[in-house]
Design a protein around this motif. Structure first.
Motif, PDB file in Angstrom:
ATOM      1  N   LYS A  83      -9.234  -3.518  -3.108  1.00  9.54           N
ATOM      2  CA  LYS A  83      -8.769  -2.164  -2.808  1.00  9.54           C
ATOM      3  C   LYS A  83      -8.582  -1.333  -4.082  1.00  9.54           C
ATOM      4  O   LYS A  83      -8.864  -0.134  -4.105  1.00  9.54           O
ATOM      5  CB  LYS A  83      -7.450  -2.222  -2.032  1.00  9.54           C
ATOM      6  N   TYR A  84      -8.098  -1.989  -5.135  1.00  6.99           N
ATOM      7  CA  TYR A  84      -7.756  -1.230  -6.342  1.00  6.99           C
ATOM      8  C   TYR A  84      -8.684  -1.513  -7.525  1.00  6.99           C
ATOM      9  O   TYR A  84      -8.370  -1.146  -8.657  1.00  6.99           O
ATOM     10  CB  TYR A  84      -6.311  -1.544  -6.743  1.00  6.99           C
ATOM     11  N   GLU A  85      -9.858  -2.126  -7.264  1.00  4.23           N
ATOM     12  CA  GLU A  85     -10.735  -2.520  -8.366  1.00  4.23           C
ATOM     13  C   GLU A  85     -11.276  -1.332  -9.157  1.00  4.23           C
ATOM     14  O   GLU A  85     -11.603  -1.465 -10.345  1.00  4.23           O
ATOM     15  CB  GLU A  85     -11.889  -3.372  -7.840  1.00  4.23           C
ATOM     16  N   LYS A  86     -11.347  -0.156  -8.542  1.00  6.51           N
ATOM     17  CA  LYS A  86     -11.865   1.024  -9.238  1.00  6.51           C
ATOM     18  C   LYS A  86     -10.767   1.869  -9.870  1.00  6.51           C
ATOM     19  O   LYS A  86     -11.054   2.889 -10.499  1.00  6.51           O
ATOM     20  CB  LYS A  86     -12.686   1.877  -8.271  1.00  6.51           C
ATOM     21  N   ASN A  87      -9.525   1.460  -9.694  1.00 10.24           N
ATOM     22  CA  ASN A  87      -8.400   2.199 -10.270  1.00 10.24           C
ATOM     23  C   ASN A  87      -7.982   1.524 -11.570  1.00 10.24           C
ATOM     24  O   ASN A  87      -7.404   0.435 -11.565  1.00 10.24           O
ATOM     25  CB  ASN A  87      -7.226   2.248  -9.286  1.00 10.24           C
ATOM     26  N   GLU A  88      -8.268   2.173 -12.684  1.00  9.14           N
ATOM     27  CA  GLU A  88      -7.987   1.583 -13.993  1.00  9.14           C
ATOM     28  C   GLU A  88      -6.498   1.519 -14.313  1.00  9.14           C
ATOM     29  O   GLU A  88      -6.100   0.865 -15.284  1.00  9.14           O
ATOM     30  CB  GLU A  88      -8.711   2.384 -15.089  1.00  9.14           C
ATOM     31  N   ASN A  89      -5.670   2.172 -13.526  1.00  6.16           N
ATOM     32  CA  ASN A  89      -4.224   2.183 -13.765  1.00  6.16           C
ATOM     33  C   ASN A  89      -3.496   1.063 -13.036  1.00  6.16           C
ATOM     34  O   ASN A  89      -2.282   0.918 -13.190  1.00  6.16           O
ATOM     35  CB  ASN A  89      -3.625   3.530 -13.338  1.00  6.16           C
ATOM     36  N   PHE A 141       0.836  -1.207   0.000  1.00  2.72           N
ATOM     37  CA  PHE A 141       0.000   0.000   0.000  1.00  2.72           C
ATOM     38  C   PHE A 141       0.873   1.261   0.000  1.00  2.72           C
ATOM     39  O   PHE A 141       0.618   2.214  -0.752  1.00  2.72           O
ATOM     40  CB  PHE A 141      -0.906   0.030   1.232  1.00  2.72           C
ATOM     41  N   ALA A 142       1.904   1.265   0.848  1.00  2.00           N
ATOM     42  CA  ALA A 142       2.791   2.434   0.935  1.00  2.00           C
ATOM     43  C   ALA A 142       3.549   2.652  -0.368  1.00  2.00           C
ATOM     44  O   ALA A 142       3.747   3.788  -0.813  1.00  2.00           O
ATOM     45  CB  ALA A 142       3.770   2.260   2.099  1.00  2.00           C
ATOM     46  N   CYS A 143       3.982   1.552  -0.990  1.00  2.00           N
ATOM     47  CA  CYS A 143       4.704   1.640  -2.260  1.00  2.00           C
ATOM     48  C   CYS A 143       3.812   2.251  -3.340  1.00  2.00           C
ATOM     49  O   CYS A 143       4.213   3.168  -4.062  1.00  2.00           O
ATOM     50  CB  CYS A 143       5.172   0.249  -2.676  1.00  2.00           C
ATOM     51  N   VAL A 144       2.576   1.753  -3.442  1.00  2.00           N
ATOM     52  CA  VAL A 144       1.632   2.273  -4.436  1.00  2.00           C
ATOM     53  C   VAL A 144       1.336   3.746  -4.178  1.00  2.00           C
ATOM     54  O   VAL A 144       1.302   4.561  -5.111  1.00  2.00           O
ATOM     55  CB  VAL A 144       0.326   1.446  -4.422  1.00  2.00           C
ATOM     56  N   ASN A 145       1.120   4.116  -2.932  1.00  2.00           N
ATOM     57  CA  ASN A 145       0.824   5.516  -2.608  1.00  2.00           C
ATOM     58  C   ASN A 145       1.964   6.441  -3.009  1.00  2.00           C
ATOM     59  O   ASN A 145       1.735   7.571  -3.463  1.00  2.00           O
ATOM     60  CB  ASN A 145       0.534   5.660  -1.112  1.00  2.00           C
ATOM     61  N   SER A 146       3.201   5.971  -2.855  1.00  2.00           N
ATOM     62  CA  SER A 146       4.349   6.818  -3.228  1.00  2.00           C
ATOM     63  C   SER A 146       4.399   7.030  -4.734  1.00  2.00           C
ATOM     64  O   SER A 146       4.808   8.091  -5.208  1.00  2.00           O
ATOM     65  CB  SER A 146       5.658   6.191  -2.732  1.00  2.00           C
ATOM     66  N   ILE A 147       3.967   6.028  -5.502  1.00  2.00           N
ATOM     67  CA  ILE A 147       3.930   6.157  -6.962  1.00  2.00           C
ATOM     68  C   ILE A 147       2.845   7.141  -7.386  1.00  2.00           C
ATOM     69  O   ILE A 147       3.054   7.992  -8.255  1.00  2.00           O
ATOM     70  CB  ILE A 147       3.674   4.778  -7.614  1.00  2.00           C
ATOM     71  N   LYS A 148       1.696   7.043  -6.754  1.00  2.00           N
ATOM     72  CA  LYS A 148       0.549   7.877  -7.126  1.00  2.00           C
ATOM     73  C   LYS A 148       0.804   9.360  -6.877  1.00  2.00           C
ATOM     74  O   LYS A 148       0.153  10.215  -7.479  1.00  2.00           O
ATOM     75  CB  LYS A 148      -0.691   7.408  -6.362  1.00  2.00           C
ATOM     76  N   LYS A 149       1.770   9.668  -6.013  1.00  2.00           N
ATOM     77  CA  LYS A 149       2.086  11.070  -5.728  1.00  2.00           C
ATOM     78  C   LYS A 149       2.880  11.734  -6.844  1.00  2.00           C
ATOM     79  O   LYS A 149       3.010  12.947  -6.882  1.00  2.00           O
ATOM     80  CB  LYS A 149       2.869  11.167  -4.411  1.00  2.00           C
ATOM     81  N   ASN A 150       3.435  10.915  -7.756  1.00  6.90           N
ATOM     82  CA  ASN A 150       4.198  11.465  -8.867  1.00  6.90           C
ATOM     83  C   ASN A 150       3.270  11.946  -9.967  1.00  6.90           C
ATOM     84  O   ASN A 150       2.287  11.287 -10.307  1.00  6.90           O
ATOM     85  CB  ASN A 150       5.161  10.409  -9.434  1.00  6.90           C
ATOM     86  N   ASN A 203      -0.476 -17.001  -0.322  1.00 11.63           N
ATOM     87  CA  ASN A 203      -1.105 -18.074   0.455  1.00 11.63           C
ATOM     88  C   ASN A 203      -1.877 -17.525   1.652  1.00 11.63           C
ATOM     89  O   ASN A 203      -1.965 -18.151   2.703  1.00 11.63           O
ATOM     90  CB  ASN A 203      -0.057 -19.094   0.914  1.00 11.63           C
ATOM     91  N   ASP A 204      -2.385 -16.321   1.486  1.00 13.04           N
ATOM     92  CA  ASP A 204      -3.293 -15.739   2.476  1.00 13.04           C
ATOM     93  C   ASP A 204      -4.372 -15.000   1.682  1.00 13.04           C
ATOM     94  O   ASP A 204      -4.665 -15.375   0.561  1.00 13.04           O
ATOM     95  CB  ASP A 204      -2.546 -14.831   3.464  1.00 13.04           C
ATOM     96  N   LYS A 205      -4.944 -13.977   2.227  1.00 10.31           N
ATOM     97  CA  LYS A 205      -6.013 -13.259   1.529  1.00 10.31           C
ATOM     98  C   LYS A 205      -5.490 -12.049   0.754  1.00 10.31           C
ATOM     99  O   LYS A 205      -6.275 -11.203   0.316  1.00 10.31           O
ATOM    100  CB  LYS A 205      -7.076 -12.820   2.537  1.00 10.31           C
ATOM    101  N   SER A 206      -4.180 -11.980   0.555  1.00  4.43           N
ATOM    102  CA  SER A 206      -3.581 -10.807  -0.079  1.00  4.43           C
ATOM    103  C   SER A 206      -4.193 -10.482  -1.436  1.00  4.43           C
ATOM    104  O   SER A 206      -4.542  -9.331  -1.723  1.00  4.43           O
ATOM    105  CB  SER A 206      -2.076 -11.007  -0.260  1.00  4.43           C
ATOM    106  N   TYR A 207      -4.311 -11.489  -2.283  1.00  8.57           N
ATOM    107  CA  TYR A 207      -4.799 -11.241  -3.642  1.00  8.57           C
ATOM    108  C   TYR A 207      -6.186 -10.613  -3.622  1.00  8.57           C
ATOM    109  O   TYR A 207      -6.444  -9.615  -4.316  1.00  8.57           O
ATOM    110  CB  TYR A 207      -4.821 -12.534  -4.445  1.00  8.57           C
ATOM    111  N   MET A 208      -7.090 -11.147  -2.818  1.00  7.32           N
ATOM    112  CA  MET A 208      -8.454 -10.620  -2.761  1.00  7.32           C
ATOM    113  C   MET A 208      -8.487  -9.224  -2.157  1.00  7.32           C
ATOM    114  O   MET A 208      -9.256  -8.365  -2.602  1.00  7.32           O
ATOM    115  CB  MET A 208      -9.353 -11.572  -1.958  1.00  7.32           C
ATOM    116  N   VAL A 209      -7.639  -8.990  -1.157  1.00  8.22           N
ATOM    117  CA  VAL A 209      -7.571  -7.652  -0.546  1.00  8.22           C
ATOM    118  C   VAL A 209      -7.077  -6.633  -1.566  1.00  8.22           C
ATOM    119  O   VAL A 209      -7.647  -5.535  -1.699  1.00  8.22           O
ATOM    120  CB  VAL A 209      -6.645  -7.666   0.690  1.00  8.22           C
ATOM    121  N   LEU A 210      -6.027  -6.980  -2.296  1.00 13.58           N
ATOM    122  CA  LEU A 210      -5.487  -6.072  -3.312  1.00 13.58           C
ATOM    123  C   LEU A 210      -6.505  -5.847  -4.433  1.00 13.58           C
ATOM    124  O   LEU A 210      -6.688  -4.721  -4.907  1.00 13.58           O
ATOM    125  CB  LEU A 210      -4.202  -6.664  -3.893  1.00 13.58           C
ATOM    126  N   LYS A 211      -7.156  -6.916  -4.848  1.00 12.40           N
ATOM    127  CA  LYS A 211      -8.149  -6.828  -5.920  1.00 12.40           C
ATOM    128  C   LYS A 211      -9.272  -5.872  -5.524  1.00 12.40           C
ATOM    129  O   LYS A 211      -9.700  -5.020  -6.320  1.00 12.40           O
ATOM    130  CB  LYS A 211      -8.704  -8.221  -6.188  1.00 12.40           C
TER     131      LYS A 211
END
Length: 304
Positions: free
Chosen positions: A57-63, A24-33, A47-55
């Motif tokens: 969180k960012y499902e409305k971001n087309e980038n 999340f922090a890495c993505v936020n730093s990119i978005k500030k550029n 092997n946890d819920k990471s994929y679904m959480v990421l999916k």
């Protein structure tokens, strides 16, 4: 493909493993550029819920694109999957591979990347700062020699054997009583921070070994190469292999101190282990495997 427009388009590839807050922090730093960007997050079989959480969180971001791998394929292969997607599906002009435990500090990526590309650089390494503000780039002026690689392979095989026999900690504690040779094998070869060049940078900034935590590929590399990293390793020596490969293909690498990255270090690796022995087994096993790949690559390059 990959024509250079007036405003650069960059695709960031982030290899994710379990540590969501880092990603999340890495993505936020990119978005500030202020630049046109795409982000490809590769979930390396967390092997946890990471994929679904990421999916979600960012499902409305087309980038932002989320890729899922169904087995942990390691650093090189995981990043190569993201690189291939960025190149073939998104046709990115520049591809920046970042550890998920890194964050962009600089806000001037666009101008710097265009300038470096015009000067003929194929692979760029930014100024990577750890939490103590130590500069981690460049890592050295050359890759390791094949002789050094063979010696290291023997050492790590011995260390792996000692660790599996539960003798490693005892030998380290008894290091004062060991002979010179034993100390060099069992103590001086133990896990250390990677050697880096003095931050005063005496010498050239071109064709040095660049830290794998953040690597920038320009169209010079992208238009000719299907992989970001030499395939075969799981988690070590990717930097040495990349430098050797670039030299073999006459690509120029460049340390760009105007681009600054913060690196918190090893969070994904640490997520795997509850004890030091397990982490050492992982380290020694994968170093041996990477050294075997490296030795074979150098042999083939030199026609041995």
């Amino acid at each position: 493909m990959n024509s250079i427009n007036d405003k650069v388009e960059v695709c960031f590839v982030i290899l994710h493993y379990k540590t969501l807050n880092d990603t999340f922090a890495c993505v936020n730093s990119i978005k500030k550029n202020n630049l046109r960007y795409r982000i490809v997050i590769v979930d390396n079989h967390s092997n946890d819920k990471s994929y679904m959480v990421l999916k979600k969180k960012y499902e409305k971001n087309e980038n932002i694109y989320i890729l899922q791998i169904y087995t942990n394929v390691g650093f090189a292969a995981g990043n190569n999957i993201g690189y291939k997607f960025a190149k073939e599906q998104l046709e990115a002009n520049y591809i920046i591979i970042m550890n998920n435990d890194t964050q962009i500090i600089s806000r001037n990526l666009e101008n710097v990347l265009n300038k470096d590309f015009k000067q003929g650089y194929a692979v760029i390494g930014p100024d990577i700062l750890n939490l103590k503000n130590v500069h981690q780039n460049p890592m050295g002026e050359s890759e390791i020699s094949i002789t050094e690689a063979k010696i290291k392979k023997i050492k790590y095989k011995l260390l792996l054997l000692v660790n599996r026999m539960n003798l490693y900690d005892s030998l380290v504690r008894a290091k004062k009583g060991l002979s010179y040779i034993a100390r060099n094998v069992f103590v001086l070869s133990s896990p250390k921070k990677r050697k880096i060049v003095n931050e005063n940078l005496v010498g050239t900034l071109v064709n040095n070994k660049l830290h794998g935590a953040c690597v920038i590929y320009t169209p010079i590399f992208i238009n000719r190469e299907d992989y970001a990293f030499v395939p075969g390793t799981f988690f070590y020596l990717e930097e040495d292999l990349l430098l050797a490969y670039c030299k073999n293909r006459n690509y120029k690498t460049f340390y760009e101190k105007k681009i600054k990255i913060r690196h918190t270090e090893d969070s994904a690796t640490n997520e795997n282990f509850f004890d030091k022995k397990g982490k050492r087994n992982f380290l020694f096993t994968n170093l041996i495997g990477s050294l075997e790949v490296y030795i074979e690559f150098i042999k083939n390059k030199e026609g041995r």
